[in-house]
Write a protein that holds these residues in place. Structure first.
Motif, short mmCIF file in Angstrom:
data_model
loop_
_atom_site.label_atom_id
_atom_site.label_comp_id
_atom_site.label_asym_id
_atom_site.label_seq_id
_atom_site.Cartn_x
_atom_site.Cartn_y
_atom_site.Cartn_z
N PHE A 1 -34.87 100.22 -43.10
CA PHE A 1 -33.61 100.94 -42.92
C PHE A 1 -33.81 102.45 -42.92
CE2 PHE A 1 -29.61 102.50 -44.89
CZ PHE A 1 -28.52 102.07 -44.32
N VAL A 2 -32.82 103.13 -41.79
CA VAL A 2 -32.68 104.41 -41.69
C VAL A 2 -31.69 104.91 -42.23
CG1 VAL A 2 -32.96 106.32 -39.93
CG2 VAL A 2 -33.95 104.03 -39.43
N TYR A 3 -31.56 105.58 -43.50
CA TYR A 3 -30.60 106.03 -44.45
C TYR A 3 -29.91 107.10 -43.70
CZ TYR A 3 -33.02 103.48 -48.17
OH TYR A 3 -33.59 102.82 -48.79
N GLU A 4 -30.40 107.85 -42.78
CA GLU A 4 -29.62 109.05 -42.23
C GLU A 4 -28.50 108.47 -41.21
OE1 GLU A 4 -33.22 110.61 -44.24
OE2 GLU A 4 -32.87 108.99 -42.83
N THR A 5 -28.94 107.50 -40.48
CA THR A 5 -28.09 106.87 -39.27
C THR A 5 -27.41 105.70 -39.78
OG1 THR A 5 -30.19 105.77 -38.38
CG2 THR A 5 -29.74 108.02 -37.77
N GLY A 6 -27.84 105.08 -40.52
CA GLY A 6 -27.27 103.86 -41.32
C GLY A 6 -27.81 102.45 -40.54
N GLU A 7 -28.74 102.67 -39.53
CA GLU A 7 -29.24 101.54 -38.90
C GLU A 7 -30.39 100.80 -39.47
OE1 GLU A 7 -31.27 102.71 -35.20
OE2 GLU A 7 -31.37 104.70 -35.74
N THR A 8 -30.76 99.73 -39.11
CA THR A 8 -31.88 98.92 -39.42
C THR A 8 -32.68 98.76 -38.25
OG1 THR A 8 -30.52 97.63 -41.38
CG2 THR A 8 -32.73 96.62 -40.42
N VAL A 9 -33.81 98.95 -38.45
CA VAL A 9 -34.83 99.02 -37.31
C VAL A 9 -35.84 97.44 -37.49
CG1 VAL A 9 -36.75 99.59 -35.87
CG2 VAL A 9 -34.85 101.19 -36.94
N LYS A 10 -35.67 96.69 -36.43
CA LYS A 10 -36.37 95.36 -36.55
C LYS A 10 -37.16 95.43 -35.41
CE LYS A 10 -32.38 92.95 -38.89
NZ LYS A 10 -31.44 91.61 -38.72
N ALA A 11 -38.37 94.82 -35.71
CA ALA A 11 -39.57 94.58 -34.71
C ALA A 11 -38.96 93.50 -33.51
CB ALA A 11 -40.42 93.89 -35.32
N ARG A 12 -38.92 94.18 -32.34
CA ARG A 12 -38.64 93.06 -31.19
C ARG A 12 -39.50 92.12 -30.90
NH1 ARG A 12 -36.32 97.77 -26.68
NH2 ARG A 12 -34.95 98.87 -28.00
N GLN A 13 -40.75 92.53 -31.24
CA GLN A 13 -41.76 91.61 -31.02
C GLN A 13 -42.65 91.83 -32.06
OE1 GLN A 13 -42.35 89.09 -28.89
NE2 GLN A 13 -40.68 89.46 -27.34
N ARG A 14 -43.03 90.66 -32.98
CA ARG A 14 -44.02 91.10 -34.35
C ARG A 14 -45.32 91.51 -33.82
NH1 ARG A 14 -42.97 89.13 -39.38
NH2 ARG A 14 -44.77 89.43 -40.83
N PRO A 15 -45.68 92.66 -34.17
CA PRO A 15 -46.92 93.34 -33.74
C PRO A 15 -48.07 92.59 -34.44
CG PRO A 15 -45.74 94.83 -35.20
CD PRO A 15 -44.94 93.63 -35.05
N ILE A 16 -49.40 92.64 -33.92
CA ILE A 16 -50.63 92.06 -34.56
C ILE A 16 -50.90 93.53 -35.11
CG2 ILE A 16 -52.86 91.36 -34.18
CD1 ILE A 16 -52.00 90.25 -31.55
N VAL A 17 -50.98 93.57 -36.67
CA VAL A 17 -51.38 94.49 -37.60
C VAL A 17 -52.84 94.32 -38.07
CG1 VAL A 17 -50.80 95.60 -39.58
CG2 VAL A 17 -48.77 94.72 -38.12
N ILE A 18 -53.55 95.39 -37.86
CA ILE A 18 -54.85 95.27 -38.30
C ILE A 18 -55.06 96.60 -39.22
CG2 ILE A 18 -57.31 95.57 -37.67
CD1 ILE A 18 -56.93 94.04 -35.23
#
Length: 281
Positions: free
Chosen positions: A138-155
Motif C-alpha cells: 500500500f502507498v500511503y501518500e497516494t492511497g493506492e495498492t500496488v499489486k504484481a501484474r506477473q508474480r516475479p521469480i524472487v531469488i
C-alpha cells in the motif's frame, strides 16, 4: 520452461531442482553458500535461461525495506511549494519507485534478485514478509495498492552473516550451494577456459584443494578465486612444472594473491613450509 543451467553456468542437479521447485511453489528462493560459489550469478543465469528481465536489489548495511517499495521525498516537495512550482500539486512527482515496485509493475514475469539480505539489520526480512507473500503493498501518500501484474521469480542470497527470522524462512524455499567437488569444478573450469591444458588444470586444482584443507585458514579460496588464478597462470604462461610441489617445501603458490586474501593466511603457509623444510633436512 525449466531451469537446467546455461552454457556459462554449471548448475548441479540439486540446484536445478531447487530453482524449479521455488518457481512451481511461487516462493522466494533463498540461496546460501560460501562467498564465491555463484549465488549472485545464479539469478543472472536464471533470467538468461528463462528469457526474463533481471532486476537487482543489492542490499547494504544501511538499506531499509521501505526503499525496495518506494521513497517519498517530502523535502523536495516542501521546497517546490515554497518556490511555487506547478509539479507540487501532484504528489506522485515526489515518489521514487523501488525495486519491488519495478518488479510488480512489469508486464512480463521478471527475476528479482535481493542480494546479500543478511547485510541489513535483523528487522529487514520481517519488514518484507507481507509484500513478498501477497505480492502487493500500500502507498500511503497516494492511497493506492500496488499489486504484481506477473508474480516475479524472487531469488534471495545470504552469506550467513546474520541469522534470518523464522517467519521469513518459512516463506522461502531454501537451498545451500555446497562447495563443488573436483569433478564439478573441472566442468566449471572447462566452461570458462575450454581447451586449457589438462595437466596445468590438474596441478592447479591439486594446490587449490590442498589449500582449502589447510587447518586454521582464515579465508578459504573460492571457486571464483580459482578461476581468477587460472586466468593469471595462463596470462603469464606459467608452466605446470612450477606448480608441482611434491615435497611440500615451497612457501606459497605463484601469483598467490588471487587465492589468499589476508596476511595471516600467507604467514601461516610460510611457517608451514618452513617447518616442512626443516623436517626434510
Amino acid at each position: 520452461m525449466k531451469f537446467t543451467g546455461t552454457d556459462s553456468y554449471v548448475a548441479t542437479e540439486d540446484l536445478q531442482m531447487a530453482v524449479n521447485a521455488a518457481v512451481t511453489l511461487q516462493r522466494p528462493l533463498l540461496i546460501k553458500g560460501e562467498p564465491g560459489t555463484g549465488k549472485t550469478l545464479l539469478a543472472e543465469e536464471v533470467a538468461s535461461s528463462l528469457g526474463a528481465r533481471l532486476i537487482q536489489w543489492h542490499i547494504k548495511s544501511t538499506t531499509k525495506a521501505q526503499q525496495g517499495l518506494y521513497e517519498y521525498d517530502a523535502v523536495s516537495r516542501l521546497r517546490d511549494s515554497q518556490l511555487g512550482v506547478d509539479r507540487v500539486h501532484d504528489i506522485r512527482n515526489y515518489i521514487k519507485r523501488g525495486k519491488l515496485w519495478e518488479a510488480f509493475d512489469a508486464d512480463e514475469r521478471v527475476v528479482l534478485l535481493i542480494d546479500e539480505i543478511d547485510k541489513a539489520d535483523i528487522e529487514f526480512p520481517n519488514d518484507l514478509l507481507v509484500e513478498l507473500d501477497r505480492m502487493e503493498f500500500f502507498v500511503y501518500e497516494t492511497g493506492e495498492t500496488v499489486k504484481a501484474r506477473q508474480r516475479p521469480i524472487v531469488i534471495i542470497t545470504s552469506n550467513n552473516e546474520k541469522e534470518l527470522p523464522d517467519a521469513f524462512l518459512r516463506r522461502c524455499f531454501f537451498h545451500y550451494i555446497s562447495f563443488p567437488d573436483r569433478d564439478t569444478m573441472q566442468k566449471i573450469v572447462d566452461v570458462h577456459y575450454p581447451g586449457i591444458k589438462g595437466q596445468l588444470v590438474a596441478e592447479a586444482m591439486d594446490i587449490f584443494f590442498q589449500l582449502r584443507e589447510v587447518p586454521g585458514l582464515k579465508k578459504k579460496p573460492s571457486t571464483s578465486e580459482l578461476i581468477d588464478w587460472l586466468k593469471l597462470l595462463l596470462a603469464d604462461d606459467i608452466p605446470e612444472e612450477v606448480l608441482k610441489n611434491s615435497d611440500g617445501t615451497s612457501a606459497i603458490p605463484p601469483l598467490y594473491g588471487a587465492l589468499l586474501k589476508n596476511e595471516q593466511d600467507v604467514h601461516m603457509l610460510e611457517r608451514l613450509a618452513f617447518m616442512s623444510r626443516r623436517e626434510n633436512r
